[in-house]
Design a protein around this motif. Structure first.
Motif, PDB file in Angstrom:
ATOM      1  N   GLN A 160       0.832  -1.187   0.000  1.00 13.88           N
ATOM      2  CA  GLN A 160       0.000   0.000   0.000  1.00 13.88           C
ATOM      3  C   GLN A 160       0.877   1.252   0.000  1.00 13.88           C
ATOM      4  O   GLN A 160       1.847   1.365   0.747  1.00 13.88           O
ATOM      5  N   GLY A 161       0.539   2.194  -0.887  1.00 15.59           N
ATOM      6  CA  GLY A 161       1.277   3.446  -0.997  1.00 15.59           C
ATOM      7  C   GLY A 161       2.537   3.324  -1.813  1.00 15.59           C
ATOM      8  O   GLY A 161       3.293   4.297  -1.953  1.00 15.59           O
ATOM      9  N   GLY A 162       2.798   2.144  -2.400  1.00 18.40           N
ATOM     10  CA  GLY A 162       3.983   1.963  -3.201  1.00 18.40           C
ATOM     11  C   GLY A 162       3.781   2.379  -4.641  1.00 18.40           C
ATOM     12  O   GLY A 162       2.703   2.808  -5.067  1.00 18.40           O
ATOM     13  N   ALA A 163       4.834   2.226  -5.438  1.00 21.23           N
ATOM     14  CA  ALA A 163       4.776   2.623  -6.848  1.00 21.23           C
ATOM     15  C   ALA A 163       3.800   1.753  -7.626  1.00 21.23           C
ATOM     16  O   ALA A 163       3.099   2.241  -8.523  1.00 21.23           O
ATOM     17  N   ALA A 164       3.733   0.451  -7.330  1.00 21.69           N
ATOM     18  CA  ALA A 164       2.826  -0.446  -8.049  1.00 21.69           C
ATOM     19  C   ALA A 164       1.375  -0.098  -7.761  1.00 21.69           C
ATOM     20  O   ALA A 164       0.528  -0.099  -8.680  1.00 21.69           O
ATOM     21  N   ALA A 165       1.060   0.199  -6.506  1.00 23.78           N
ATOM     22  CA  ALA A 165      -0.315   0.571  -6.168  1.00 23.78           C
ATOM     23  C   ALA A 165      -0.715   1.844  -6.875  1.00 23.78           C
ATOM     24  O   ALA A 165      -1.843   1.981  -7.384  1.00 23.78           O
ATOM     25  N   ALA A 166       0.216   2.821  -6.946  1.00 24.85           N
ATOM     26  CA  ALA A 166      -0.103   4.072  -7.628  1.00 24.85           C
ATOM     27  C   ALA A 166      -0.267   3.878  -9.119  1.00 24.85           C
ATOM     28  O   ALA A 166      -1.030   4.617  -9.779  1.00 24.85           O
ATOM     29  N   ALA A 167       0.432   2.895  -9.690  1.00 26.85           N
ATOM     30  CA  ALA A 167       0.337   2.650 -11.134  1.00 26.85           C
ATOM     31  C   ALA A 167      -0.866   1.771 -11.489  1.00 26.85           C
ATOM     32  O   ALA A 167      -1.139   1.568 -12.676  1.00 26.85           O
ATOM     33  N   GLY A 168      -1.565   1.217 -10.498  1.00 28.21           N
ATOM     34  CA  GLY A 168      -2.740   0.385 -10.768  1.00 28.21           C
ATOM     35  C   GLY A 168      -2.436  -1.071 -10.976  1.00 28.21           C
ATOM     36  O   GLY A 168      -3.247  -1.780 -11.597  1.00 28.21           O
ATOM     37  N   ILE A 169      -1.317  -1.554 -10.510  1.00 31.35           N
ATOM     38  CA  ILE A 169      -0.979  -2.969 -10.630  1.00 31.35           C
ATOM     39  C   ILE A 169      -1.722  -3.717  -9.526  1.00 31.35           C
ATOM     40  O   ILE A 169      -1.720  -3.311  -8.353  1.00 31.35           O
ATOM     41  N   ASN A 170      -2.351  -4.861  -9.905  1.00 27.38           N
ATOM     42  CA  ASN A 170      -3.153  -5.630  -8.980  1.00 27.38           C
ATOM     43  C   ASN A 170      -2.517  -6.987  -8.705  1.00 27.38           C
ATOM     44  O   ASN A 170      -1.663  -7.459  -9.466  1.00 27.38           O
ATOM     45  N   GLU A 171      -2.973  -7.610  -7.640  1.00 22.80           N
ATOM     46  CA  GLU A 171      -2.521  -8.956  -7.350  1.00 22.80           C
ATOM     47  C   GLU A 171      -3.016  -9.889  -8.462  1.00 22.80           C
ATOM     48  O   GLU A 171      -4.125  -9.764  -8.950  1.00 22.80           O
ATOM     49  N   GLY A 172      -2.157 -10.832  -8.834  1.00 26.10           N
ATOM     50  CA  GLY A 172      -2.486 -11.760  -9.915  1.00 26.10           C
ATOM     51  C   GLY A 172      -1.974 -11.312 -11.259  1.00 26.10           C
ATOM     52  O   GLY A 172      -1.902 -12.116 -12.203  1.00 26.10           O
ATOM     53  N   ASP A 173      -1.623 -10.041 -11.393  1.00 23.34           N
ATOM     54  CA  ASP A 173      -1.041  -9.585 -12.656  1.00 23.34           C
ATOM     55  C   ASP A 173       0.320 -10.256 -12.843  1.00 23.34           C
ATOM     56  O   ASP A 173       1.083 -10.449 -11.893  1.00 23.34           O
ATOM     57  N   VAL A 174       0.620 -10.605 -14.109  1.00 22.48           N
ATOM     58  CA  VAL A 174       1.911 -11.215 -14.440  1.00 22.48           C
ATOM     59  C   VAL A 174       2.736 -10.166 -15.193  1.00 22.48           C
ATOM     60  O   VAL A 174       2.368  -9.776 -16.313  1.00 22.48           O
ATOM     61  N   ILE A 175       3.819  -9.723 -14.561  1.00 22.00           N
ATOM     62  CA  ILE A 175       4.694  -8.718 -15.183  1.00 22.00           C
ATOM     63  C   ILE A 175       5.656  -9.449 -16.116  1.00 22.00           C
ATOM     64  O   ILE A 175       6.363 -10.374 -15.708  1.00 22.00           O
ATOM     65  N   VAL A 176       5.701  -9.010 -17.397  1.00 17.18           N
ATOM     66  CA  VAL A 176       6.549  -9.666 -18.397  1.00 17.18           C
ATOM     67  C   VAL A 176       7.668  -8.757 -18.917  1.00 17.18           C
ATOM     68  O   VAL A 176       8.601  -9.240 -19.575  1.00 17.18           O
ATOM     69  N   LYS A 177       7.601  -7.455 -18.589  1.00 18.49           N
ATOM     70  CA  LYS A 177       8.644  -6.556 -19.081  1.00 18.49           C
ATOM     71  C   LYS A 177       8.677  -5.297 -18.223  1.00 18.49           C
ATOM     72  O   LYS A 177       7.625  -4.740 -17.900  1.00 18.49           O
ATOM     73  N   VAL A 178       9.891  -4.865 -17.867  1.00 17.44           N
ATOM     74  CA  VAL A 178      10.116  -3.619 -17.141  1.00 17.44           C
ATOM     75  C   VAL A 178      11.097  -2.788 -17.945  1.00 17.44           C
ATOM     76  O   VAL A 178      12.257  -3.177 -18.135  1.00 17.44           O
ATOM     77  N   GLY A 179      10.592  -1.654 -18.451  1.00 13.62           N
ATOM     78  CA  GLY A 179      11.435  -0.854 -19.319  1.00 13.62           C
ATOM     79  C   GLY A 179      11.757  -1.619 -20.585  1.00 13.62           C
ATOM     80  O   GLY A 179      10.859  -2.023 -21.328  1.00 13.62           O
ATOM     81  N   GLU A 180      13.048  -1.834 -20.869  1.00 11.24           N
ATOM     82  CA  GLU A 180      13.458  -2.580 -22.053  1.00 11.24           C
ATOM     83  C   GLU A 180      13.854  -4.010 -21.736  1.00 11.24           C
ATOM     84  O   GLU A 180      14.293  -4.741 -22.632  1.00 11.24           O
ATOM     85  N   ARG A 181      13.686  -4.440 -20.480  1.00  8.81           N
ATOM     86  CA  ARG A 181      14.172  -5.770 -20.099  1.00  8.81           C
ATOM     87  C   ARG A 181      12.995  -6.722 -19.899  1.00  8.81           C
ATOM     88  O   ARG A 181      12.037  -6.428 -19.149  1.00  8.81           O
ATOM     89  N   ALA A 182      13.092  -7.886 -20.558  1.00  8.38           N
ATOM     90  CA  ALA A 182      12.069  -8.916 -20.407  1.00  8.38           C
ATOM     91  C   ALA A 182      12.205  -9.593 -19.058  1.00  8.38           C
ATOM     92  O   ALA A 182      13.315  -9.788 -18.549  1.00  8.38           O
ATOM     93  N   ILE A 183      11.085  -9.959 -18.469  1.00  5.61           N
ATOM     94  CA  ILE A 183      11.057 -10.556 -17.140  1.00  5.61           C
ATOM     95  C   ILE A 183      10.680 -12.033 -17.299  1.00  5.61           C
ATOM     96  O   ILE A 183       9.599 -12.368 -17.805  1.00  5.61           O
ATOM     97  N   ALA A 184      11.596 -12.899 -16.831  1.00  8.36           N
ATOM     98  CA  ALA A 184      11.356 -14.336 -16.917  1.00  8.36           C
ATOM     99  C   ALA A 184      11.023 -14.951 -15.575  1.00  8.36           C
ATOM    100  O   ALA A 184      10.699 -16.143 -15.499  1.00  8.36           O
ATOM    101  N   GLY A 185      11.105 -14.185 -14.475  1.00  7.15           N
ATOM    102  CA  GLY A 185      10.812 -14.716 -13.151  1.00  7.15           C
ATOM    103  C   GLY A 185      10.917 -13.634 -12.104  1.00  7.15           C
ATOM    104  O   GLY A 185      11.175 -12.451 -12.402  1.00  7.15           O
ATOM    105  N   ALA A 186      10.735 -14.028 -10.849  1.00  4.08           N
ATOM    106  CA  ALA A 186      10.719 -13.065  -9.748  1.00  4.08           C
ATOM    107  C   ALA A 186      12.076 -12.404  -9.571  1.00  4.08           C
ATOM    108  O   ALA A 186      12.168 -11.190  -9.303  1.00  4.08           O
ATOM    109  N   ASP A 187      13.151 -13.168  -9.722  1.00  2.00           N
ATOM    110  CA  ASP A 187      14.481 -12.565  -9.569  1.00  2.00           C
ATOM    111  C   ASP A 187      14.764 -11.567 -10.681  1.00  2.00           C
ATOM    112  O   ASP A 187      15.427 -10.538 -10.457  1.00  2.00           O
ATOM    113  N   ASP A 188      14.297 -11.851 -11.892  1.00  2.00           N
ATOM    114  CA  ASP A 188      14.456 -10.883 -12.996  1.00  2.00           C
ATOM    115  C   ASP A 188      13.761  -9.574 -12.656  1.00  2.00           C
ATOM    116  O   ASP A 188      14.261  -8.495 -12.998  1.00  2.00           O
TER     117      ASP A 188
END
Length: 512
Positions: free
Chosen positions: A450-478
């Motif tokens: 709560q109050g973080g950047a994801a909450a302000a951007a409208g990201i919800n639980e269950g969403d699968v993030i696949v890319k941040v900026g120019e980098r593809a996301i293959a897992g939680a560590d990515d």
């Protein structure tokens, strides 16, 4: 005034004042002429004028014979003839003349014409007679080396004393005996080393170490690498570090120095390649990236050359330098096996979410290498060795899976630690796990802060993030390393999958 002129009339003498007496000329004193000198230097008898008036050309003699007197004793002693020598100076010697008979006097020989007699002619030239011969001339002294003696003259010519010959023979005998003894000992030692039928292995020429070889790189890097010894009570540990600044700052891993930072009285000591030691107090550490900086009080230390990890490619040659198992100055070589490999570290001294975007290498890395440099083929540091993977339990050995923190990120963290002692990281404000549907990989959001950047951007639980900026996301560590590549306050586009549909949102990253 009148008294002065009394008895005087016009300056003339008077009876009262007579004139002073006048002195006459002294008589001419002529010393008597010595009779002997007069007879030698006077005019001949009958001659009154000078010698120029002497009649010449007719050979006539003087009116009377010359009768010289005896010379003075001083002149006779200085210029006289030696005793017993009757030769006169008036005539030169003539062959056949009786030496006992003196020649006629100069003026008493009327037979010799004046114009042909040089002894009587004042205008005749000088005549030189033969040189006097008093005796044999001495032989000149030899100027060069003397004559050389032959063996025959030395042995039988009595030119050398017999005792000298005996001494020379004795010295030669001693030299011969000493030479024979040395030769015997040398020959005996050589015979013990090799047998006549032994086969000697052929030695290949020495290998050169051209610039860029492993030996050349190691010689450049090893002096800038230190071994860190940590003491916590009666416990201890070792790690590695690399000098990155002339002021004595050393970059290492957080998990190497964390035990000393958490216990009062613990110490960290740096040991250089030459064996010198220096205390290494902790300047700052960052558990989330497993990096730390210590400082040594050494004047003008050897500083490693810092390279760039951005240009690395799989297959590039690299070297790992450090103190594995406490063996300082160890160098291993390998290649870059992979880049941008997210690796989650264990929790020993680090935060639970310590994740590095590692360089994977097959260069042998073992416990104790942590904090040491990974260098490229030019000797420049491109990473900080941090972790390994092994098959055994606990602290297993290297199986060719080593991981290093890229130097581009490590340099940024080290600069912040040196300036302020702490580091801030960008945060998205989500917890995620790695998921895949067989076709697409990503990081599924488990909860949103709560109050973080994801909450302000409208990201919800269950969403699968696949890319941040120019980098593809293959897992939680990515997702963790992709977010930390950015700075707090930066706006970053994030692509995600929600309900099977793609969606892009923009998040303004916050700080941890």
């Amino acid at each position: 005034m009148s008294d002065q002129h009394e008895g005087t009339t016009n300056g003339e003498p008077t009876p009262e004042r007579p004139a002073p007496p006048r002195l006459g000329p002294r008589p001419l004193v002529r010393p008597p002429v010595d009779a002997g000198e007069a007879s030698v230097f006077g005019r001949p008898a009958g001659v009154d004028g000078g010698f120029a008036q002497w009649p010449r050309g007719n050979g006539s003699a003087a009116p009377g014979p010359l009768r010289p007197g005896p010379p003075p004793a001083a002149l006779a002693s200085a210029f006289g003839r030696p005793d017993g020598d009757a030769a006169a100076l008036q005539r030169p010697p003539h062959p056949g003349q009786d030496p006992a008979q003196p020649p006629p006097a100069f003026w008493a020989d009327p037979a010799a014409p004046v114009e042909k007699d040089p002894w009587r002619d004042p205008d005749s030239g000088a005549v030189l007679g033969p040189p006097p011969v008093d005796g044999p001339e001495p032989a000149p002294a030899p100027s060069g080396p003397g004559a050389r003696l032959s063996v025959r003259e030395v042995l039988f010519g009595r030119r050398v004393h017999p005792r000298a010959l005996a001494l020379l023979a004795f010295v030669a005998l001693l030299i011969g005996v000493a030479g024979g003894l040395v030769g015997r000992l040398t020959a005996g030692g050589a015979a013990r080393l090799t047998a006549p039928d032994a086969t000697i292995a052929a030695a290949a020429p020495a290998k050169e170490r051209p610039p860029g070889s492993v030996a050349d790189i190691a010689a450049k890097v090893v002096p800038a690498v230190v071994s860190l010894e940590i003491r916590v009570g009666d416990q201890g540990g070792t790690g590695s570090g690399v000098v990155i600044d002339p002021a004595g700052y050393v970059l290492t891993n957080n998990h190497v120095v964390a035990p000393a930072a958490q216990v009062q009285g613990a110490t960290v000591e740096a040991v250089f390649s030459d064996g010198s030691r220096a205390p290494a107090p902790i300047v700052g550490r960052d558990p989330k990236t497993d990096l730390a900086v210590v400082k040594v009080g050494v004047a003008n230390p050897t500083v490693a050359q810092i390279g760039s990890s951005a240009g690395l490619a799989v297959g590039d040659a690299v070297l790992a330098v450090g103190s594995p198992l406490g063996l300082a100055g160890t160098v291993t070589s390998g290649i870059v096996s992979a880049i941008e490999r997210p690796v989650r570290l264990d929790g020993e001294g680090n935060a639970g979410d310590a994740v590095i975007d590692a360089i994977q290498t097959d260069a042998a890395i073992n416990p104790g290498n942590s904090g040491g440099p990974l260098v490229d083929s030019t000797g420049a540091v491109v990473g900080i060795n941090t972790a390994i993977r092994s098959l055994g339990q606990g602290e297993g050995g290297s199986i060719g899976l080593g991981f290093a923190i890229p130097i581009d990120e490590a340099r940024r963290i080290a600069e912040q630690l040196i300036r302020v002692g702490t580091v801030t990281h960008a945060e998205l404000g989500v917890n995620a796990k790695s998921v895949t549907d067989g076709a697409t990989d990503g990081a599924q959001v488990q909860n949103v802060v709560q109050g973080g950047a994801a909450a302000a951007a409208g990201i919800n639980e269950g969403d699968v993030i696949v890319k941040v900026g120019e980098r593809a996301i293959a897992g939680a560590d990515d997702l963790v390393v992709a977010v930390r590549e950015h700075q707090p306050g930066q706006s970053v586009p994030i692509e995600l999958i929600r309900g099977g549909r793609p969606l892009t949102v923009t998040a303004v990253l916050t700080s941890d």
